[in-house]
Design a protein around this motif. Structure first.
Motif, PDB file in Angstrom:
ATOM      1  N   ILE A  99       0.861  -1.205   0.000  1.00 44.55           N
ATOM      2  CA  ILE A  99       0.000   0.000   0.000  1.00 44.55           C
ATOM      3  C   ILE A  99       0.890   1.246   0.000  1.00 44.55           C
ATOM      4  O   ILE A  99       0.671   2.201  -0.743  1.00 44.55           O
ATOM      5  CB  ILE A  99      -0.956  -0.004   1.203  1.00 44.55           C
ATOM      6  CG1 ILE A  99      -1.936  -1.178   1.116  1.00 44.55           C
ATOM      7  CG2 ILE A  99      -1.710   1.326   1.323  1.00 44.55           C
ATOM      8  CD1 ILE A  99      -2.839  -1.364   2.334  1.00 44.55           C
ATOM      9  N   GLN A 100       1.943   1.184   0.808  1.00 39.75           N
ATOM     10  CA  GLN A 100       2.865   2.337   0.883  1.00 39.75           C
ATOM     11  C   GLN A 100       3.492   2.581  -0.495  1.00 39.75           C
ATOM     12  O   GLN A 100       3.540   3.695  -0.994  1.00 39.75           O
ATOM     13  CB  GLN A 100       3.961   2.034   1.910  1.00 39.75           C
ATOM     14  CG  GLN A 100       4.947   3.178   2.094  1.00 39.75           C
ATOM     15  CD  GLN A 100       6.208   2.731   2.826  1.00 39.75           C
ATOM     16  OE1 GLN A 100       6.566   1.536   2.805  1.00 39.75           O
ATOM     17  NE2 GLN A 100       6.875   3.659   3.451  1.00 39.75           N
ATOM     18  N   LYS A 101       3.915   1.499  -1.136  1.00 36.64           N
ATOM     19  CA  LYS A 101       4.572   1.591  -2.455  1.00 36.64           C
ATOM     20  C   LYS A 101       3.588   2.146  -3.510  1.00 36.64           C
ATOM     21  O   LYS A 101       3.965   2.835  -4.451  1.00 36.64           O
ATOM     22  CB  LYS A 101       5.030   0.188  -2.899  1.00 36.64           C
ATOM     23  CG  LYS A 101       6.466   0.169  -3.502  1.00 36.64           C
ATOM     24  CD  LYS A 101       7.019  -1.207  -3.521  1.00 36.64           C
ATOM     25  CE  LYS A 101       7.325  -1.641  -4.959  1.00 36.64           C
ATOM     26  NZ  LYS A 101       7.598  -3.086  -5.033  1.00 36.64           N
ATOM     27  N   ASP A 102       2.297   1.831  -3.237  1.00 38.93           N
ATOM     28  CA  ASP A 102       1.271   2.218  -4.213  1.00 38.93           C
ATOM     29  C   ASP A 102       0.673   3.585  -3.866  1.00 38.93           C
ATOM     30  O   ASP A 102      -0.448   3.887  -4.201  1.00 38.93           O
ATOM     31  CB  ASP A 102       0.178   1.113  -4.215  1.00 38.93           C
ATOM     32  CG  ASP A 102      -0.854   1.315  -5.308  1.00 38.93           C
ATOM     33  OD1 ASP A 102      -0.530   2.065  -6.244  1.00 38.93           O
ATOM     34  OD2 ASP A 102      -1.958   0.760  -5.207  1.00 38.93           O
ATOM     35  N   GLY A 103       1.434   4.376  -3.073  1.00 37.23           N
ATOM     36  CA  GLY A 103       0.976   5.736  -2.762  1.00 37.23           C
ATOM     37  C   GLY A 103       0.216   5.883  -1.467  1.00 37.23           C
ATOM     38  O   GLY A 103      -0.246   6.967  -1.121  1.00 37.23           O
TER      39      GLY A 103
END
Ligand code: SDX
Length: 392
Positions: free
Chosen positions: A243-247
């Motif tokens: 989720i972090q990587k996806d913004g």
């Protein structure tokens, strides 16, 4: 009635059982080990104290606790030949698979099946299991990281030894922040037992055929590994990192979790029994804030976790299905802050759950429970006539 589930009159040991160890009320969010609340135990006791309580039924006196720690130390040396087994694994092997194999291999080096009615023999087997399992659990990490295998230091405490066994290198001294020991004590205590969950039921089932303790625990490790069970703490961190990587868009993942065509589940949410809140998650969430603040760790995934929790607690889909954070939702954030690698998170769960597995196996055997034999509802074909192969 605490801890007594109605026995199925149809079949003995068809899946439910009586137990004096853990009381769990899923509606009220209550969890007690031998009558003591986990809130009290997590706050006031240490992991060996709670292990003694869960396994032997009473909180130890100061002398008993000291003796328990001393007696565990007698068994923390693992047979050097076990290294031949661990060397047979590729470095990429998942630590839970290695741990399950090493635990089962303990039977080869300790073939005598314990007489559970002989208190001294059972006590010694408990100490042997607590001592060797901790060392083997850390060896799975040392193997995958290419570090030399460490030995237990009999001058240090059980939880402190865990961190040393994991991270101490021959190149220099290893110091441990007492905050870390306290956080691990708390986490292990909160995982110590949880009545008849999947892995504990597996330990009881395997032990009910008179298989030995090590073989039964090895099966429990394999059951815990699954992402719907103990493997969820690793899956939670992998989810938060994705989720972090996806913004960091929590709402997008909430929508995915509700989309029946999307296999994505919000890992760390929901529970087979707790239908309001998991009392362990509350304690761990508070500990996560404290540990990260004390260690000065600013972990962006904690913020994403809190955003997800907030969104879920106010979402009709989740509320109508009683989906709240469970024990696995925040534990991985603390493990990460302590430098534990993600693929070791479920091994952490296993170390915490070990006293519960031992206690439940011992109780099942002392109660002389019959071999586990659940029945089924047959939904297959009625009787059919055989057809020769050239007529099929
Ligand atoms: C542990 O048993 C124990 O005590 C276990 C444990 C212990 O200490 O030993 O507490 C440790 O295993 C904790 C749980 C860790 N697992 C996870 O966090 C994995 C994610 N959670 C789920 O897979 C699920 O919630 C379970 C497996 C935990 C519980 O499954 P249930 O009770 O069988 O729930 P279900 O699968 O019947 O789901 C009910 C509904 C379904 O929707 P509908 O079909 O009603 O429309 O809720 C939905 C599910 O799709 N649902 C979820 C969800 N969990 C359930 N939807 C999105 N995300 C989720 N996490």
């Amino acid at each position: 009635l605490t801890g007594v589930i109605t026995m199925d009159p149809g079949y003995k040991n068809s899946g439910s059982c009586k137990s004096d160890i853990t009381f769990l009320d899923g509606e009220e969010g209550i969890l007690r080990y031998r009558g003591y609340s986990i809130e009290d135990l997590a706050e006031k006791a240490n992991f060996l104290e709670v292990s003694y309580l869960v396994i032997f039924g009473e909180l130890p006196t100061k002398q008993q606790l000291h003796q328990f720690e001393e007696d565990i130390r007698k068994y923390t040396l693992v047979n050097e030949e076990m290294k031949n087994i661990i060397d047979g694994f590729p470095k990429t092997a998942h630590p839970m698979g290695v741990l399950s194999s090493l635990t089962s291999a303990l039977t080869a080096f300790n073939p005598k099946v314990v007489n559970v009615d002989n208190e001294k023999e059972m006590y010694d087997t408990v100490c042997k299991t607590m001592g060797k399992f901790l060392v083997l659990a850390t060896w799975t990490f040392r193997k995958s990281s290419g570090f030399p295998l460490n030995y237990y230091d009999n001058t240090k405490g059980y939880v402190e030894n865990f961190m040393r066994l994991m991270f101490e290198l021959p190149t220099g001294p290893y110091t441990i922040n007492p905050v870390v020991v306290d956080a691990l004590d708390k986490l292990f205590i909160l995982h110590a037992d949880h009545e008849q969950n999947c892995s504990t039921s597996t330990v009881r089932m395997v032990g009910s055929s008179q298989s030995g303790l090590f073989a039964s625990i090895s099966a429990g490790v394999s059951a815990l590994w699954g992402p719907l069970h103990g493997g969820a703490n690793q899956a939670v961190l992998e989810m938060l990192e994705a989720i972090q990587k996806d913004g960091g868009d929590a709402d997008k993942y909430m929508a995915k979790a509700k989309d029946k065509d999307d296999p994505f589940r919000l890992m760390g949410f929901g529970h087979r029994v707790y239908k309001n809140f998991d009392p362990r998650a509350r304690i761990i969430k508070k500990a996560a804030d404290e540990v990260l603040a004390t260690l000065g760790v600013n972990d962006p995934v904690l913020a994403i976790a809190k955003k997800l929790e907030e969104a879920a607690l106010n979402d009709d889909y989740f509320k109508s299905r009683n989906l709240y954070p469970n024990v696995d939702f925040y534990s991985g954030i603390i493990y990460r802050a302590l430098g534990i690698p993600t693929d070791m998170f479920t091994v952490m769960f296993a170390i915490g759950r070990l006293p519960g597995w031992i206690a439940q196996w011992k109780e099942m055997r002392l109660n002389k429970e019959p071999i586990g034999r659940p029945r089924q509802i047959y939904t297959g074909h009625p009787l059919r006539d055989f057809k020769e192969v050239d007529k099929r």
